[in-house]
Design a protein around this motif. Structure first.
Motif, mmCIF file in Angstrom:
data_model
loop_
_atom_site.group_PDB
_atom_site.id
_atom_site.type_symbol
_atom_site.label_atom_id
_atom_site.label_comp_id
_atom_site.label_asym_id
_atom_site.label_seq_id
_atom_site.Cartn_x
_atom_site.Cartn_y
_atom_site.Cartn_z
ATOM 1 N N ALA A 8 23.342 0.136 29.203
ATOM 2 C CA ALA A 8 23.390 -0.820 30.315
ATOM 3 C C ALA A 8 21.991 -1.090 30.861
ATOM 4 C CB ALA A 8 24.311 -0.296 31.415
ATOM 5 N N ASP A 9 21.192 -0.055 31.008
ATOM 6 C CA ASP A 9 19.834 -0.236 31.513
ATOM 7 C C ASP A 9 18.966 -0.980 30.497
ATOM 8 O OD1 ASP A 9 20.562 1.077 33.803
ATOM 9 O OD2 ASP A 9 19.650 2.997 33.233
ATOM 10 N N CYS A 10 19.161 -0.671 29.227
ATOM 11 C CA CYS A 10 18.411 -1.332 28.166
ATOM 12 C C CYS A 10 18.736 -2.824 28.125
ATOM 13 C CB CYS A 10 18.730 -0.670 26.821
ATOM 14 S SG CYS A 10 17.904 -1.397 25.402
ATOM 15 N N VAL A 11 20.008 -3.161 28.241
ATOM 16 C CA VAL A 11 20.422 -4.573 28.226
ATOM 17 C C VAL A 11 19.896 -5.298 29.452
ATOM 18 C CG1 VAL A 11 22.428 -6.113 28.352
ATOM 19 C CG2 VAL A 11 22.437 -4.172 26.765
ATOM 20 N N SER A 12 19.929 -4.625 30.597
ATOM 21 C CA SER A 12 19.386 -5.231 31.807
ATOM 22 C C SER A 12 17.906 -5.555 31.640
ATOM 23 C CB SER A 12 19.585 -4.294 32.996
ATOM 24 O OG SER A 12 18.973 -4.813 34.159
ATOM 25 N N PHE A 13 17.172 -4.641 31.002
ATOM 26 C CA PHE A 13 15.756 -4.886 30.736
ATOM 27 C C PHE A 13 15.589 -6.075 29.783
ATOM 28 C CE2 PHE A 13 11.808 -3.372 28.328
ATOM 29 C CZ PHE A 13 10.929 -3.952 29.224
ATOM 30 N N ALA A 14 16.418 -6.131 28.744
ATOM 31 C CA ALA A 14 16.348 -7.261 27.804
ATOM 32 C C ALA A 14 16.610 -8.584 28.521
ATOM 33 C CB ALA A 14 17.346 -7.056 26.674
ATOM 34 N N GLN A 15 17.540 -8.582 29.467
ATOM 35 C CA GLN A 15 17.796 -9.806 30.236
ATOM 36 C C GLN A 15 16.576 -10.223 31.040
ATOM 37 O OE1 GLN A 15 21.577 -8.199 32.012
ATOM 38 N NE2 GLN A 15 22.341 -10.262 31.568
ATOM 39 N N ARG A 16 15.921 -9.251 31.673
ATOM 40 C CA ARG A 16 14.724 -9.583 32.441
ATOM 41 C C ARG A 16 13.615 -10.107 31.538
ATOM 42 N NH1 ARG A 16 12.853 -4.730 34.734
ATOM 43 N NH2 ARG A 16 14.545 -3.474 33.874
ATOM 44 N N LEU A 17 13.528 -9.560 30.338
ATOM 45 C CA LEU A 17 12.533 -10.042 29.380
ATOM 46 C C LEU A 17 12.810 -11.499 28.988
ATOM 47 C CD1 LEU A 17 12.363 -6.930 27.021
ATOM 48 C CD2 LEU A 17 10.587 -7.646 28.626
ATOM 49 N N ILE A 18 14.073 -11.807 28.713
ATOM 50 C CA ILE A 18 14.438 -13.165 28.301
ATOM 51 C C ILE A 18 14.179 -14.162 29.428
ATOM 52 C CG2 ILE A 18 16.404 -14.645 27.686
ATOM 53 C CD1 ILE A 18 17.529 -12.199 26.155
ATOM 54 N N ARG A 19 14.413 -13.743 30.654
ATOM 55 C CA ARG A 19 14.254 -14.648 31.794
ATOM 56 C C ARG A 19 12.785 -14.961 32.106
ATOM 57 N NH1 ARG A 19 18.962 -11.278 34.777
ATOM 58 N NH2 ARG A 19 20.734 -12.436 33.891
ATOM 59 N N MET A 20 11.889 -14.298 31.405
ATOM 60 C CA MET A 20 10.463 -14.574 31.570
ATOM 61 C C MET A 20 9.937 -15.201 30.274
ATOM 62 S SD MET A 20 7.398 -12.051 32.789
ATOM 63 C CE MET A 20 8.015 -12.050 34.479
#
Length: 383
Positions: A8-20
């Motif tokens: 869950a934390d890894c996916v959340s980080f991936a989402q933040r990466l994509i949003r930038m």
């Protein structure tokens, strides 16, 4: 280890990466985001270099051993027309168990897995077998300037480089090399109303392309990495006026090979071009390593399946995933082609279907990210 919480934390980080967004040459903000995450996760060292690459190191149990490098890149290709996407390309939406967005599979989903694999051990109060260095490089999509800077300035021993390019969680042992040539045909310009007074190079180009299509099967193949291919992509002339016969026309030829050399490819092109006046030149950014000669085979990278390093990596990854690690290869070029000429051993291992990269609707399966996390963590424990 709480795998659900870790994923869950890894996916959340991936989402933040994509949003930038981080197009090639515009990775600075993303590098800062990655650096902050590495620090928050407890990496022992976090630093950047003059090229814009970002690094994080976790100390191993035996620091005398050469490092394990987890390499990925920070940039992505243009998202294209947002209307072609099922969700906005930078919204990082999750639908039906898949994370959607530009860079989801190439490369921000795999990047997040690499970053969180070492963090998982730290959370569990463990250390990897040897130092693990995360290496996020810039400008992979336009030639690999960041990767070249890293390998040319490398000042610590490396046992293995693991590429975070999408492999569907197979262990990728190589890929064909890439080289691009501009083939230019020369003619004589003139007014289009009097074609008899000009020499139109488009006819020579057309004849060449016809012969090229018929002759591709004559190019050699690698027993594992596959046949040599060539794709004529961009065509240009020296004029933008429709009523002018061009003085020259040129085509970009994209070769992928693990069996041909620069010299053999040039001879192939010259033979098909025939007597028509023509010239060959490398395309910017996609040239062979300066460490290779024109007679060397243009393999991107290749680590034989019987290598002891492959056996060790496959055993650990398979134990982590709970299934045997399948061996295969990449269909596309990676920064691994810059590392092999320097004597580094390279493999690829990351979640995601490679054919989803660079497409509208690019996405990555969350369960595949979870499987890759387990494989990476065990690799770091044992390798």
């Amino acid at each position: 280890m709480d795998w659900n919480s870790l994923l869950a934390d890894c996916v959340s980080f991936a989402q933040r990466l994509i949003r930038m967004p981080s197009m090639s040459g515009e990775e600075m903000a993303l590098a800062a985001l990655v650096a902050a995450e590495l620090r928050d996760l407890g990496y022992d060292e976090v630093w950047a270099d003059p090229a814009g690459n970002i690094y994080g190191r976790v100390y191993g149990r035996d620091r005398s051993l050469p490092a394990l490098v987890l390499n990925t890149h920070l940039d992505h290709v243009d998202p294209g027309d947002p209307a072609l996407w099922p969700a906005p390309p930078f919204a990082a939406e999750i639908r039906d168990g898949r994370l959607i967005g530009r860079g989801a599979v190439d490369i921000k989903g795999p990047l997040a897995v690499q970053v969180y694999s070492a963090a998982a051990l730290l959370r569990a109060g463990e250390r990897p077998q040897r130092d693990v260095v995360f290496c996020g490089v810039v400008q992979e999509e336009i030639g690999g300037a960041g990767a070249l800077y890293w390998v040319e300035h490398l000042d610590y021993p490396v046992e293995l480089v693991v590429l975070g390019e999408p492999s569907g969680n197979i262990l990728a042992l190589g890929h064909r090399g890439i080289v691009e040539f501009w083939l230019t045909f020369h003619g004589r310009s003139g007014h289009a109303s009097a074609p008899e007074r000009a020499v139109n190079p488009n006819y020579a180009l057309a004849a060449f392309l016809t012969r090229l299509e018929a002759a591709q099967g004559q190019l050699r193949a690698h027993p594992v990495l596959g046949p040599t291919s060539v794709a004529p992509t961009i065509i240009q002339v020296d004029t933008t006026s429709g009523n002018v016969t061009p003085a020259w026309t040129r085509v970009l030829l994209d070769f992928r090979t693990a069996a041909e050399s620069v010299n053999s490819l040039c001879a192939f092109i010259d033979r098909l071009a025939g007597d028509a006046p023509h010239a060959l030149a490398y395309a910017d950014g996609l040239t062979p390593s300066p460490l290779t000669s024109s007679d060397d085979v243009l393999c991107g990278f290749y680590t034989p399946p019987d290598s002891p390093l492959v056996a060790r990596a496959a055993t650990a990854i398979g134990r982590g995933m709970g299934r045997a690690a399948e061996l295969g290869h990449y269909h596309f070029a990676t920064d691994g082609r810059h590392f092999a000429p320097y004597g580094l051993t390279v493999v690829g291992y990351a979640p995601g279907e490679w054919y989803a990269a660079h497409t509208a609707g690019e996405s990555i399966a969350l369960d595949e990210m979870g499987e890759s996390l387990r494989g990476h963590v065990q690799l770091l424990r044992e390798f």
